[in-house]
Design an enzyme around this catalytic site. Structure first.
Site, short mmCIF file in Angstrom:
data_model
loop_
_atom_site.label_atom_id
_atom_site.label_comp_id
_atom_site.label_asym_id
_atom_site.label_seq_id
_atom_site.Cartn_x
_atom_site.Cartn_y
_atom_site.Cartn_z
CG ASP A 453 -57.60 7.59 -111.16
OD1 ASP A 453 -58.37 7.94 -112.05
OD2 ASP A 453 -57.55 6.45 -110.68
CG ASP A 751 -58.62 4.59 -107.14
OD1 ASP A 751 -59.67 4.64 -107.81
OD2 ASP A 751 -58.20 5.54 -106.47
CG ASP A 755 -61.45 3.48 -112.01
OD1 ASP A 755 -62.14 4.25 -112.70
OD2 ASP A 755 -60.90 3.82 -110.95
#
Length: 985
Positions: A453, A751, A755
């Site tokens: 990310d 997070d 996901d």
């Protein structure tokens, strides 16, 4: 006159007999009932006889604290009267478990329950330790009783179940019995007693190793279960441990949170809960104030947000009772351990075959009269040989054969993996990585791709509004007063109501405290400090009708509100700038006028967004519309209010970490929800993209483009992609699947709740410890505690270290196995005797299995490891280099020891006993020097970095000292002899 219902004596007296209360609690309730009665009567007297009471004398109802003495003499000072609840806790727990809605209504609804628990729903409970501890004493702590951990004796008992150990013990018993019978107690116990002691040492070391692993796992479980929860205390939102939650707490819940205790819905919107962990039902359950206010510990929030009143904790919850009956399994087998089990089994079978051949040869030689005793006389003389002597000799031969099996079976391999993983897990924790699954330690060393990310991982996640555009006008910090009051009012609504954050203003009037996600805090801070918003006033002027919470698919959140002053309904949307822009047909100017969003204006605003994005700013847009209905949120014909640019700087050291991963042969792919311009700017800043990269166009892609590819196109382009912008969690999952199909070992950071599928699909799931939701953490293998990409690079280094250390030990272990088997086999076939006794072989086994594993398994990672290419998915565990080292070292040891075996007596002019001692010493010292060789498999300098590994040096020293003690001082125990007078004469 006051309503007498306030003093419900019957309910209060019923509570005094509650069987679940202990003696002290019953005394407190009796005391409370007495004080409460006095308060009631004094209040009635005040109303019946007004004016007769001296106003200077305070009445009992005005006293908030008292000092009482319990019957057992214990003093409790300053006890808040508000502390003892006038509600049957046991009854409330039953209502919760059965989801008894009429029962809740009979208690006055959720508000009635809160009042009975003395909880202020807008301010929470008092946060001082005194009140929290008293609530904990009354209602229990938010922990559950776990089955006691396995003790050392359990692992000792498990070690005794080993078949070879049992056979050796049987041999030791027989040897002890026959030895005492033949030579008396003074001399006869040596051989049998020696085997007993050696077996005991092996069992103790094995049990201690397993016990340590169990303790390590237990510590890890406690850390991983220590979830942070956001509660309201003293009007302030604060994060506390899940174990510190008490009955009466007001808990804030958002998407991805695990509910920390059983409770009731106080306030919130669009709340959906996944209760599959309790009910097994996969359908999400809607929770609201009216029809279903029940929330249960252990379940997960999948949509919306809410505030919950905690009504039961710990063992009073269904989750607590369920978890207390579950004993977590620490015997998880990692893929590498499974592979090593297979290797151990194969070597063990080979060793068993060799031992069987040795047993047959030795028995044949014995019964054919081809063996001699220590005096040089024939051992077996047919019927002339006593039966006791025959049995004793057979026992000795069997014990030698069984000991060969013990040496041949490399029990040290699983132990080495356990030690390496336990050591690595402990060290990784200090390097900001908490391992949840053991397999991740070793798998991370094989990673070829890391999908990361952007926000919070590559960047600091410390947002600050640095630019603001109102329509096509750039509004600077000193020119906000030029904005029309109507537009300001709408901006207040858009940020103050359409948010999951909050603003806490202290009585002292200092700077307000902002809570929520970094984005929400930045927006609220900007609106309050720069635009002058009073959030509490905004909330009081509006009623919230509907809320659509932010999700990573739509990348926006919306709210429907009614303004109380004119009863008009307003829709507000906030989210990714280009997505909100696409919903707008008009835009506001700073004067408050509304202009048409024609193609020219739209292009101009898009250029503004792209310009801010190219400067690494995250662009958030606000849009508004007066709604014609109050049933849903309209998504078109909106008026653009403004666009803000939030700066989120890159983390220090992230570019170096990216460069390190690249040098290690690991590809970094950034997957982000930001627009393509912001994503590219950050990727260049972090070093993921290079300005000299010729394939820049193919390296950057948007999620929608990737998902619209055909399967063939995806497989062709997936390895070229470096940045995927405007991606959804499903795009991330799709990329992980494609990369794995290509043969890559994939690590993924995540997070959010959405996901979770990608984290589970990846070979290594890395969740974020700060911003990560509990759902994401549960789906991951490793939790990055500081959300920092540098820690991801550190995990990669540790993963390679684990794999490398295990390979070192395999090389060391197999060298010993091969040498011991070949020497004993050749000696048994040719000479009818083995140079190494059962005790000596068990001693060697102890050195190589335990001390050797400890020495080689605790090597620290070096930067050299990151200069190698990834191991990959299919590479052999024993490499060609390892085979080369193993065979050369084995042949060297075999040659030296066989020369000593056959020619040692004549070369050194010593007796057979001294020669065998010489062989024993040489064999052990060969293993000591082989430990140095195993430190470096490819380089010649095996002493490099030795001074940094004090444990290795210590183990080598201990091994040598123990060997000296064994040979010099435990001669009869180890059957060793260094000199003999007859030989010297």
């Amino acid at each position: 006159m006051k309503d007498l219902k306030e003093y419900d004596y019957n309910a209060l007296l019923l509570n005094l007999t509650t069987s679940s209360l202990n003696k002290a609690q019953r005394r407190w309730r009796i005391a409370y009932a007495a004080i409460y009665s006095v308060r009631a009567m004094l209040s009635l007297v005040k109303e019946i006889v007004p004016g007769r009471i001296d106003p200077k004398v305070p009445d009992a109802s005005s006293l908030s604290y008292t000092a009482l003495e319990s019957g057992d003499g214990a003093h409790i000072n300053s006890m808040p009267l508000s502390y003892v609840p006038d509600i049957d806790q046991e009854r409330l727990v039953e209502i919760m478990k059965s989801k008894d809605l009429p029962g809740i209504r009979a208690l006055g609804g959720v508000e009635g329950v809160a009042a009975s628990m003395r909880t202020n729903t807008t301010k929470g409970i008092h946060g001082n330790e005194q009140e929290v501890s008293r609530r904990r004493d009354l209602f229990g702590s938010n922990t559950y009783h776990k089955p006691p951990p396995k003790g050392l004796l359990f692992f000792v008992y498990e070690a005794f179940k080993d078949t070879t150990i049992l056979i050796l013990l049987a041999c030791a018993t027989l040897s002890l019995g026959f030895g005492i019978k033949q030579h008396g107690i003074k001399e006869g116990w040596y051989e049998g007693g020696s085997i007993f002691v050696a077996v005991f040492l092996v069992i103790v070391v094995s049990a201690l190793s397993n016990f340590r692993q169990e303790r390590q796992f237990d510590k890890l479980s406690k850390i991983s279960n220590n979830i942070k929860v956001e509660v309201l205390r003293d009007s302030r939102r604060q994060h506390i441990s899940i174990f510190d939650v008490v009955v009466g707490d007001v808990v804030f819940l958002k998407i991805g949170d695990q509910i920390p205790a059983d409770g009731l819905f106080l306030d919130g919107h669009s709340l959906q809960v996944d209760e599959s962990s309790m009910t097994g039902e996969s359908d999400h359950l809607e929770v609201d104030h009216k029809d279903n206010p029940f929330l249960f510990s252990g379940t997960k929030i999948v949509d919306g947000f809410a505030q919950m009143l905690v009504v039961s904790v710990g063992m009073s919850t269904t989750w607590g009772q369920t978890m207390s009956s579950i004993n977590q399994d620490s015997s998880e087998r990692t893929p590498l351990q499974v592979r090593l089990d297979t290797l151990t089994s194969t070597i063990g079978k080979f060793g068993l075959t060799v031992a069987a051949l040795v047993l047959v040869v030795l028995l044949v030689r014995y019964f054919t009269g081809n063996t001699e005793d220590k005096k040089g006389q024939r051992e077996y003389n047919g019927s002339k040989t006593p039966v006791d002597t025959v049995i004793s000799s057979i026992v000795r031969i069997v014990s030698v054969a069984v000991t060969i099996v013990v040496v041949a079976i490399p029990e040290g391999l699983p132990l080495a993996v356990t030690l390496t993983l336990a050591y690595s897990m402990k060290r990784m924790m200090s390097d900001q990585a908490m391992v949840r699954k053991l397999s991740a330690c070793e798998t991370m060393g094989s990673a070829t791709v890391i999908c990361t990310d952007k926000t919070g991982t590559l960047t600091l996640n410390e947002m600050k509004v640095t630019k603001f555009w109102l329509g096509q006008e750039s509004i600077h910090e000193d020119s906000t007063k030029m904005i029309s009051s109507d537009v300001l009012d709408l901006l207040y609504q858009g940020t103050g109501l359409n948010t999951t954050g909050s603003v806490c203003v202290s009585d002292s009037g200092t700077t307000p405290e902002f809570s929520g996600s970094p984005t929400e805090k930045a927006l609220l801070s900007w609106t309050v400090l720069n635009l002058g918003m009073d959030m509490e006033s905004v909330k009081q002027k509006h009623d919230v009708l509907r809320v659509e919470t932010f999700n990573s698919a739509k990348k926006r959140s919306g709210i429907l509100v009614r303004r109380k002053s004119d009863n008009t309904v307003h829709v507000h949307w906030k989210g990714a700038a280009e997505m909100v822009l696409a919903m707008c047909s008009h835009y506001y100017t700073s004067t408050g006028s509304v202009d048409l969003m024609d193609s020219t204006a739209q292009n101009r605003i898009q250029a503004i967004i792209q310009g801010m994005a190219a400067s690494s700013l995250r662009c958030i847009a606000f849009a508004h519309k007066v709604s014609s209905n109050d049933s849903g949120l309209e998504e078109d014909g909106l008026i653009l209010m403004g666009i803000v640019g939030l700066k989120d700087p890159c983390r220090p050291g992230v570019s170096k970490a990216v460069e390190t991963c690249k040098l290690a042969g690991v590809t970094i792919k950034m997957i982000t929800g930001d627009n393509v311009f912001t994503a590219k700017a950050i990727a260049f800043e972090c070093g993921i993209l290079d300005h000299n990269d010729k394939d820049e166009e193919e390296a950057v892609i948007e999620g929608v483009q990737f998902r619209n590819y055909t399967d063939e196109e995806r497989m062709q382009t997936v390895e070229k992609i470096r940045v995927m912008a405007r991606s959804s969690p499903s795009d991330k999952l799709l990329m992980v699947k494609c990369l794995r199909l290509k043969g890559h070992v994939v690590a993924v950071t995540g997070d959010g709740t959405n996901d979770a599928p990608a984290l589970k699909e990846a070979d290594i799931g890395l969740s974020m410890g700060i911003q990560g939701t509990e759902v994401a953490k549960e789906s991951s293998d490793i939790v990055i505690l500081d959300d920092n990409f540098t820690s991801v690079a550190t995990v990669l280094k540790w993963g390679r270290c684990v794999y490398n250390n295990i390979q070192k030990f395999i090389q060391f272990q197999l060298t010993v196995n091969v040498a011991a088997l070949v020497i004993n086999f050749i000696a048994a076939i040719s000479a009818g005797d083995v140079p190494l006794t059962a005790v000596q072989l068990l001693w060697v086994n102890l050195i190589m299995d335990t001390l050797g594993a400890l020495a080689l398994a605790t090597e620290r990672p070096t930067n050299e490891l990151l200069k190698r290419k990834p191991v990959g998915r299919t590479e052999a565990l024993i490499t060609n280099v390892m085979w080369r080292n193993l065979l050369v070292q084995s042949l060297y040891q075999i040659a030296v020891l066989l020369i000593l075996h056959f020619k040692g007596m004549s070369i050194f002019n010593v007796s057979k006993e001294v020669k065998n001692t010489l062989i024993f010493n040489t064999f052990v010292l060969c293993q000591v020097f082989n430990e140095f060789n195993a430190r470096e498999m490819e380089k010649k300098n095996v002493f490099k970095g030795l001074h940094r590994n004090r444990l290795f040096i210590g183990i080598i020293a201990v091994t040598i000292v123990l060997q000296v003690i064994m040979v010099e001082f435990l001669k009869k125990f180890a059957d060793t002899l260094l000199k003999e007078s007859k030989v010297l004469i």
